[in-house]
Scaffold this active site. Structure first.
Site, PDB file in Angstrom:
ATOM      1  N   ARG A   1      32.872 -25.635 -12.019  1.00 36.84           N
ATOM      2  CA  ARG A   1      33.676 -25.464 -10.797  1.00 36.84           C
ATOM      3  C   ARG A   1      34.696 -26.582 -10.617  1.00 36.84           C
ATOM      4  O   ARG A   1      35.760 -26.367 -10.030  1.00 36.84           O
ATOM      5  CB  ARG A   1      32.760 -25.336  -9.573  1.00 36.84           C
ATOM      6  CG  ARG A   1      31.979 -24.036  -9.567  1.00 36.84           C
ATOM      7  CD  ARG A   1      31.048 -23.961  -8.368  1.00 36.84           C
ATOM      8  NE  ARG A   1      30.139 -25.079  -8.293  1.00 36.84           N
ATOM      9  CZ  ARG A   1      29.030 -25.204  -9.023  1.00 36.84           C
ATOM     10  NH1 ARG A   1      28.697 -24.265  -9.870  1.00 36.84           N
ATOM     11  NH2 ARG A   1      28.260 -26.251  -8.912  1.00 36.84           N
TER      12      ARG A   1
ATOM     13  N   GLU B   1      21.117 -33.239  -8.412  1.00 37.57           N
ATOM     14  CA  GLU B   1      20.252 -32.820  -7.303  1.00 37.57           C
ATOM     15  C   GLU B   1      19.150 -31.914  -7.876  1.00 37.57           C
ATOM     16  O   GLU B   1      18.039 -31.891  -7.394  1.00 37.57           O
ATOM     17  CB  GLU B   1      21.085 -32.085  -6.269  1.00 37.57           C
ATOM     18  CG  GLU B   1      20.364 -31.817  -4.963  1.00 37.57           C
ATOM     19  CD  GLU B   1      21.210 -30.994  -3.993  1.00 37.57           C
ATOM     20  OE1 GLU B   1      22.329 -30.601  -4.339  1.00 37.57           O
ATOM     21  OE2 GLU B   1      20.710 -30.733  -2.884  1.00 37.57           O
TER      22      GLU B   1
HETATM   23  P1  AMP Z   1      25.291 -34.667  -7.634  1.00 34.31           P
HETATM   24  O1  AMP Z   1      25.341 -35.287  -8.989  1.00 34.31           O
HETATM   25  O2  AMP Z   1      23.890 -34.562  -7.090  1.00 34.31           O
HETATM   26  O3  AMP Z   1      26.239 -35.335  -6.665  1.00 34.31           O
HETATM   27  O4  AMP Z   1      25.726 -33.166  -7.788  1.00 34.31           O
HETATM   28  C1  AMP Z   1      27.055 -32.832  -7.829  1.00 34.31           C
HETATM   29  C2  AMP Z   1      27.342 -31.707  -8.783  1.00 34.31           C
HETATM   30  O5  AMP Z   1      26.363 -30.679  -8.732  1.00 34.31           O
HETATM   31  C3  AMP Z   1      28.660 -31.093  -8.421  1.00 34.31           C
HETATM   32  O6  AMP Z   1      29.433 -30.984  -9.592  1.00 34.31           O
HETATM   33  C4  AMP Z   1      28.319 -29.755  -7.826  1.00 34.31           C
HETATM   34  O7  AMP Z   1      29.085 -28.758  -8.427  1.00 34.31           O
HETATM   35  C5  AMP Z   1      26.850 -29.519  -8.098  1.00 34.31           C
HETATM   36  N1  AMP Z   1      26.052 -29.359  -6.884  1.00 34.31           N
HETATM   37  C6  AMP Z   1      25.063 -30.190  -6.452  1.00 34.31           C
HETATM   38  N2  AMP Z   1      24.493 -29.744  -5.328  1.00 34.31           N
HETATM   39  C7  AMP Z   1      25.142 -28.620  -5.011  1.00 34.31           C
HETATM   40  C8  AMP Z   1      25.022 -27.675  -3.927  1.00 34.31           C
HETATM   41  N3  AMP Z   1      24.113 -27.822  -2.956  1.00 34.31           N
HETATM   42  N4  AMP Z   1      25.869 -26.624  -3.919  1.00 34.31           N
HETATM   43  C9  AMP Z   1      26.794 -26.472  -4.896  1.00 34.31           C
HETATM   44  N5  AMP Z   1      26.939 -27.296  -5.928  1.00 34.31           N
HETATM   45  C10 AMP Z   1      26.138 -28.374  -5.996  1.00 34.31           C
END
Ligand code: AMP
Length: 171
Positions: free
Chosen positions: A59, A96
């Site tokens: 995305r 996450e």
């Molecule tokens: P993080 O490394 O935990 O900050 O996760 C960020 C990445 O995971 C981003 O590139 C998002 O596309 C995806 N992502 C994490 N959590 C979500 C969520 N709740 N909804 C959509 N995409 C998420």
């Protein structure tokens, strides 16, 4: 802002139980809201001198490449392991939901180039931190981060607090 918030769809338990996935496809599919979103990214960088914009698959590509075009900057794809054809550097990170790593081509950034990192969601900040490390491994200067959505309750901003970070929508 409320209008944009209302068009982003919450998908509970995707891709795993307990995650509320922020589905931005209704926003991307709506010409007015897509343009408004890209305009915010453009306006948010004011007069920063940006050479390149880095986006992570999948995305992140959509937003980062569109903003790069508008700002007359180059676009750098960060990809999952073994997807890029030329020599790469790699950085692993905690998501996450799980762990993974991203790679970029070793010649994608020249020393001293100003790189803006653009992504759809800032969640725990693990991805963002890894992308910054990739840029810095090649001698690039991370000029900031811009996100469409920040999930502030996950406190991802604390991992990238030394940078200029802005988000259009915060939950
Ligand atoms: P993080 O490394 O935990 O900050 O996760 C960020 C990445 O995971 C981003 O590139 C998002 O596309 C995806 N992502 C994490 N959590 C979500 C969520 N709740 N909804 C959509 N995409 C998420």
């Amino acid at each position: 802002m409320e209008e944009l918030k209302s068009i982003i769809r919450d998908i509970p338990d995707f891709p795993k139980a307990g995650i509320i996935f922020k589905d931005i496809t209704p926003l991307l599919g709506n010409p007015k809201h897509f343009r408004k979103t890209i305009k915010w990214f453009e306006d948010s960088v004011e007069d920063l001198k940006i050479d390149k914009i880095l986006g992570a698959e999948a995305r992140g590509f959509i937003l980062a490449a569109t903003v790069a075009y508008k700002l007359k900057a180059g676009f750098i794809p960060a990809r999952k392991p073994k997807k890029l054809p030329y020599k790469t550097i790699s950085q692993s990170f905690a998501l996450e939901y799980g762990t993974d790593s991203f790679e970029i081509h070793i010649d994608s950034i020249a020393k001293g180039e100003n790189v803006l990192i653009v992504d759809d969601v800032l969640a725990t900040g693990g991805t963002a931190e890894a992308l910054a490390k990739l840029v810095e491994q090649l001698g690039g200067n991370v000029i900031g981060f811009r996100f469409l959505i920040e999930l502030s309750f996950l406190n991802g901003k604390s991992k990238i607090s030394k940078y200029d970070v802005k988000s259009l929508i915060t939950y």
